[in-house]
Every structure is written in structure tokens, then in C-alpha cells.
Design a protein around this motif. Structure first.
Motif, PDB file in Angstrom:
ATOM      1  N   ASN A  79       5.576 -10.145   7.588  1.00  0.00           N
ATOM      2  CA  ASN A  79       7.039 -10.198   7.563  1.00  0.00           C
ATOM      3  C   ASN A  79       7.594 -10.004   6.159  1.00  0.00           C
ATOM      4  N   ILE A  80       6.791  -9.407   5.288  1.00  0.00           N
ATOM      5  CA  ILE A  80       7.216  -9.119   3.921  1.00  0.00           C
ATOM      6  C   ILE A  80       7.157  -7.614   3.683  1.00  0.00           C
ATOM      7  N   ILE A  81       8.219  -7.081   3.103  1.00  0.00           N
ATOM      8  CA  ILE A  81       8.251  -5.682   2.694  1.00  0.00           C
ATOM      9  C   ILE A  81       8.407  -5.650   1.182  1.00  0.00           C
ATOM     10  N   LEU A  82       7.539  -4.921   0.544  1.00  0.00           N
ATOM     11  CA  LEU A  82       7.531  -4.806  -0.911  1.00  0.00           C
ATOM     12  C   LEU A  82       8.007  -3.411  -1.286  1.00  0.00           C
ATOM     13  N   GLY A  83       8.773  -3.309  -2.365  1.00  0.00           N
ATOM     14  CA  GLY A  83       9.230  -1.977  -2.749  1.00  0.00           C
ATOM     15  C   GLY A  83       9.984  -1.982  -4.060  1.00  0.00           C
ATOM     16  N   GLY A  84      10.502  -0.808  -4.425  1.00  0.00           N
ATOM     17  CA  GLY A  84      11.259  -0.697  -5.658  1.00  0.00           C
ATOM     18  C   GLY A  84      11.657   0.730  -5.942  1.00  0.00           C
ATOM     19  N   THR A  85      12.378   0.896  -7.044  1.00  0.00           N
ATOM     20  CA  THR A  85      12.846   2.210  -7.488  1.00  0.00           C
ATOM     21  C   THR A  85      12.322   2.487  -8.893  1.00  0.00           C
ATOM     22  N   SER A  86      11.803   3.683  -9.107  1.00  0.00           N
ATOM     23  CA  SER A  86      11.328   4.129 -10.408  1.00  0.00           C
ATOM     24  C   SER A  86      10.262   3.178 -10.953  1.00  0.00           C
ATOM     25  N   GLN A  87      10.493   2.535 -12.096  1.00  0.00           N
ATOM     26  CA  GLN A  87       9.467   1.662 -12.644  1.00  0.00           C
ATOM     27  C   GLN A  87       9.199   0.477 -11.726  1.00  0.00           C
ATOM     28  N   GLY A  88      10.216   0.059 -10.975  1.00  0.00           N
ATOM     29  CA  GLY A  88       9.999  -1.001  -9.992  1.00  0.00           C
ATOM     30  C   GLY A  88       9.031  -0.582  -8.908  1.00  0.00           C
ATOM     31  N   SER A  89       9.100   0.685  -8.502  1.00  0.00           N
ATOM     32  CA  SER A  89       8.157   1.177  -7.498  1.00  0.00           C
ATOM     33  C   SER A  89       6.753   1.269  -8.082  1.00  0.00           C
ATOM     34  N   LEU A  93       3.688  -0.920  -6.601  1.00  0.00           N
ATOM     35  CA  LEU A  93       2.495  -0.240  -6.101  1.00  0.00           C
ATOM     36  C   LEU A  93       1.226  -0.839  -6.714  1.00  0.00           C
ATOM     37  N   CYS A  94       1.287  -1.139  -8.002  1.00  0.00           N
ATOM     38  CA  CYS A  94       0.142  -1.791  -8.646  1.00  0.00           C
ATOM     39  C   CYS A  94      -0.156  -3.127  -7.981  1.00  0.00           C
ATOM     40  N   VAL A  95       0.883  -3.900  -7.726  1.00  0.00           N
ATOM     41  CA  VAL A  95       0.702  -5.196  -7.069  1.00  0.00           C
ATOM     42  C   VAL A  95       0.137  -4.995  -5.665  1.00  0.00           C
ATOM     43  N   LEU A  96       0.680  -4.038  -4.929  1.00  0.00           N
ATOM     44  CA  LEU A  96       0.195  -3.773  -3.572  1.00  0.00           C
ATOM     45  C   LEU A  96      -1.306  -3.492  -3.567  1.00  0.00           C
ATOM     46  N   ALA A 111       9.066   7.188  -7.029  1.00  0.00           N
ATOM     47  CA  ALA A 111       7.864   6.400  -7.287  1.00  0.00           C
ATOM     48  C   ALA A 111       6.817   7.173  -8.082  1.00  0.00           C
ATOM     49  N   TYR A 112       6.044   6.416  -8.834  1.00  0.00           N
ATOM     50  CA  TYR A 112       4.841   6.940  -9.477  1.00  0.00           C
ATOM     51  C   TYR A 112       3.852   5.802  -9.604  1.00  0.00           C
ATOM     52  N   LEU A 113       2.596   6.140  -9.835  1.00  0.00           N
ATOM     53  CA  LEU A 113       1.537   5.140  -9.890  1.00  0.00           C
ATOM     54  C   LEU A 113       0.902   5.123 -11.271  1.00  0.00           C
ATOM     55  N   PRO A 114       1.040   4.024 -12.018  1.00  0.00           N
ATOM     56  CA  PRO A 114       0.368   3.933 -13.313  1.00  0.00           C
ATOM     57  C   PRO A 114      -1.145   4.111 -13.165  1.00  0.00           C
ATOM     58  N   PHE A 115      -1.741   4.847 -14.087  1.00  0.00           N
ATOM     59  CA  PHE A 115      -3.174   5.115 -14.084  1.00  0.00           C
ATOM     60  C   PHE A 115      -3.604   5.814 -12.787  1.00  0.00           C
ATOM     61  N   GLN A 116      -2.721   6.657 -12.270  1.00  0.00           N
ATOM     62  CA  GLN A 116      -2.975   7.354 -11.003  1.00  0.00           C
ATOM     63  C   GLN A 116      -4.255   8.176 -11.055  1.00  0.00           C
ATOM     64  N   GLN A 117      -4.420   8.974 -12.109  1.00  0.00           N
ATOM     65  CA  GLN A 117      -5.600   9.832 -12.163  1.00  0.00           C
ATOM     66  C   GLN A 117      -6.874   9.019 -12.324  1.00  0.00           C
ATOM     67  N   LYS A 193       6.501  15.885  -8.913  1.00  0.00           N
ATOM     68  CA  LYS A 193       5.048  16.041  -8.896  1.00  0.00           C
ATOM     69  C   LYS A 193       4.359  14.682  -9.019  1.00  0.00           C
ATOM     70  N   LEU A 194       4.961  13.764  -9.785  1.00  0.00           N
ATOM     71  CA  LEU A 194       4.390  12.426  -9.917  1.00  0.00           C
ATOM     72  C   LEU A 194       4.360  11.719  -8.571  1.00  0.00           C
ATOM     73  N   GLY A 195       5.415  11.912  -7.776  1.00  0.00           N
ATOM     74  CA  GLY A 195       5.447  11.323  -6.444  1.00  0.00           C
ATOM     75  C   GLY A 195       4.399  11.929  -5.528  1.00  0.00           C
ATOM     76  N   GLN A 196       4.234  13.245  -5.612  1.00  0.00           N
ATOM     77  CA  GLN A 196       3.205  13.911  -4.815  1.00  0.00           C
ATOM     78  C   GLN A 196       1.816  13.389  -5.171  1.00  0.00           C
ATOM     79  N   GLU A 197       1.559  13.265  -6.467  1.00  0.00           N
ATOM     80  CA  GLU A 197       0.252  12.782  -6.918  1.00  0.00           C
ATOM     81  C   GLU A 197       0.023  11.335  -6.498  1.00  0.00           C
ATOM     82  N   THR A 198       1.083  10.537  -6.521  1.00  0.00           N
ATOM     83  CA  THR A 198       0.971   9.148  -6.082  1.00  0.00           C
ATOM     84  C   THR A 198       0.614   9.077  -4.608  1.00  0.00           C
ATOM     85  N   ALA A 199       1.303   9.882  -3.786  1.00  0.00           N
ATOM     86  CA  ALA A 199       1.010   9.905  -2.348  1.00  0.00           C
ATOM     87  C   ALA A 199      -0.429  10.338  -2.104  1.00  0.00           C
TER      88      ALA A 199
END
Length: 244
Positions: A79-89, A93-96, A111-117, A193-199
């Protein structure tokens, strides 16, 4: 970063935590409200070691908020939804990825993912090792190399965030959490492109990701289209009943 919890069918709670003020390398070391430092807005991979301290500190704060909802208020993780915008996302995502349970859903805008690669490389490296059973120089069974890509991402993220994982304890992951990611094709601060790479990386980590690109949208969210898409994701993928 946003957390939305649903304690019961008749009650909704929205939690909007605010990041601390931190020095920002991208803005001449000015103090700004940031979850973590970043050296170059359009390229989070540039000097990404500067992000580590803020990521670890902010993860402690957000995970504590989640713990309070679950343990003190009795909210089910579903019953919890986690999310955010830009750096919040990025932060959420790191927390998730670090969670040992699955929240009900996740949404990220710009969205983007730190240390994605690095995360993707770790997943791919593990797949190569797992497939190479005849390699005499490969790891033995005693090396206990994780094969589940969600677990590889989990271990990477927890190590990066300085979260203790006792040896021999088997944790779950958040990989059953449905993810919605939306991005504008005219985003000048976080190129799509950052969003595509994150997905791509989240899918490689065995997460179910719905990624959408919105024509003409800059660094924000599309009204009403993207908001409608998030609501639809909550209704059909998370399974919450929504008012007509």
C-alpha cells in the motif's frame, strides 16, 4: 521524492520529504536543496563519485520514513507508492533497488539512475559468469555468486549506499514492484536518453517497467497526459481502486 501510502481503503496519506541543503558542484558549489551532489546536470555519470555521500545520507532518511509507515503505522508495503521527479526520482530509484521488500508501485518523471552503467555492467558480468559453467577459471560453487539480476542490483545498491547486509542472510528484493517512467523528448536538463537507459537497466534487473516519451515536453511532467498515465498505472498495475 514522493511517497504515497494507503493505510486503508478509506484513507490516503501523501508524504513529501524535502532534501537537505547541500553544496552543488554543478552550480559553482552553491548551497541548494539537493538529495545529493552532482557535477554535471546533463551527464550524471561525470565525476559521479561526488554523489556517493549524499546518496548514502539521503537513503537513510528515506528508508526511515518507509520504516515508520510500515512498522509504526502498520501500512502494508503493497500500500506504498514510491516516486519522484528528476533528482527525486533518481534518489527514490536507488532506495527502491536497496529494499528487501516490494512496495506497491513506483513512478518517476524526468527519471535517471545514478551509477546506471555500473549497475548494468554488474548484472551483465554476473550473467556471463553464470553462463560460463565450463570455464576452469570461473567461480566455484562455494563462491556463491548471485545469479538473480535483481539480487545483483540489490547488492550493488546496498554496498553503494553503505547499507549493511549481514553475510548469510537471504533477503528479498523489490523486483515485483511495477515501475512507471515518463520523460519529455525536449528535456534540456536530463536528456531523455537517460530515461531510456534507466528503463533498460531496471528491466535488466528483472523489474517490470513501463516507459513513455512525451513529445515537446521539457524538464517537467506533461499535464494532463502524463498524470493520467500515472493514475492508470496505479489503477491497473498497482491495483488500487480509484474514484471515478
Amino acid at each position: 521524492m514522493r511517497t504515497c501510502s494507503k493505510p486503508s481503503q478509506s484513507l490516503r496519506a501523501f508524504i513529501f520529504p524535502t532534501a537537505k541543503r547541500r553544496r552543488s558542484s554543478a552550480f559553482g558549489r552553491k548551497k541548494l536543496t539537493r538529495w545529493f551532489d552532482i557535477a554535471r546536470l546533463q551527464d550524471p555519470s561525470y565525476r559521479n563519485q561526488t554523489q556517493l555521500q549524499g546518496l548514502a545520507e539521503s537513503a537513510v532518511e528515506i528508508r526511515e520514513l518507509l520504516r515508520q509507515e510500515i512498522e509504526l503505522k502498520g501500512v502494508s508495503p503493497m500500500n506504498i507508492i514510491l516516486g519522484g521527479t528528476s533528482q527525486g526520482s533518481a534518489m527514490s530509484l536507488c532506495v527502491l533497488l536497496s529494499l528487501e521488500y516490494s512496495p506497491g508501485g513506483y513512478f518517476g518523471m524526468c527519471a535517471y539512475l545514478p551509477f546506471q552503467q555500473e549497475i548494468e555492467n554488474a548484472i551483465n558480468r554476473d550473467e556471463v559468469i553464470s553462463d560460463d559453467e565450463d570455464n576452469p577459471f570461473g567461480p566455484s560453487d562455494e563462491d556463491d555468486q548471485p545469479e538473480d539480476p535483481a539480487l545483483v542490483a540489490f547488492n550493488f545498491e546496498r554496498d553503494m549506499l553503505c547499507i549493511d547486509t549481514p553475510h548469510g542472510v537471504h533477503y528479498g528484493t523489490a523486483s515485483s514492484t511495477p515501475i512507471f517512467l515518463g520523460h519529455g523528448d525536449a528535456d534540456e536538463k536530463k536528456p531523455y536518453k537517460l530515461g531510456q537507459e534507466t528503463a533498460r537497466t531496471m528491466r535488466a534487473a528483472a523489474y517490470n517497467v513501463d516507459w513513455k516519451l512525451y513529445p515537446g515536453l521539457g524538464h517537467w511532467y506533461k499535464i494532463p497526459e502524463e498524470i493520467d498515465d500515472i493514475v492508470e498505472s496505479i489503477r491497473y498495475r498497482v491495483g488500487w481502486e480509484m474514484a471515478a
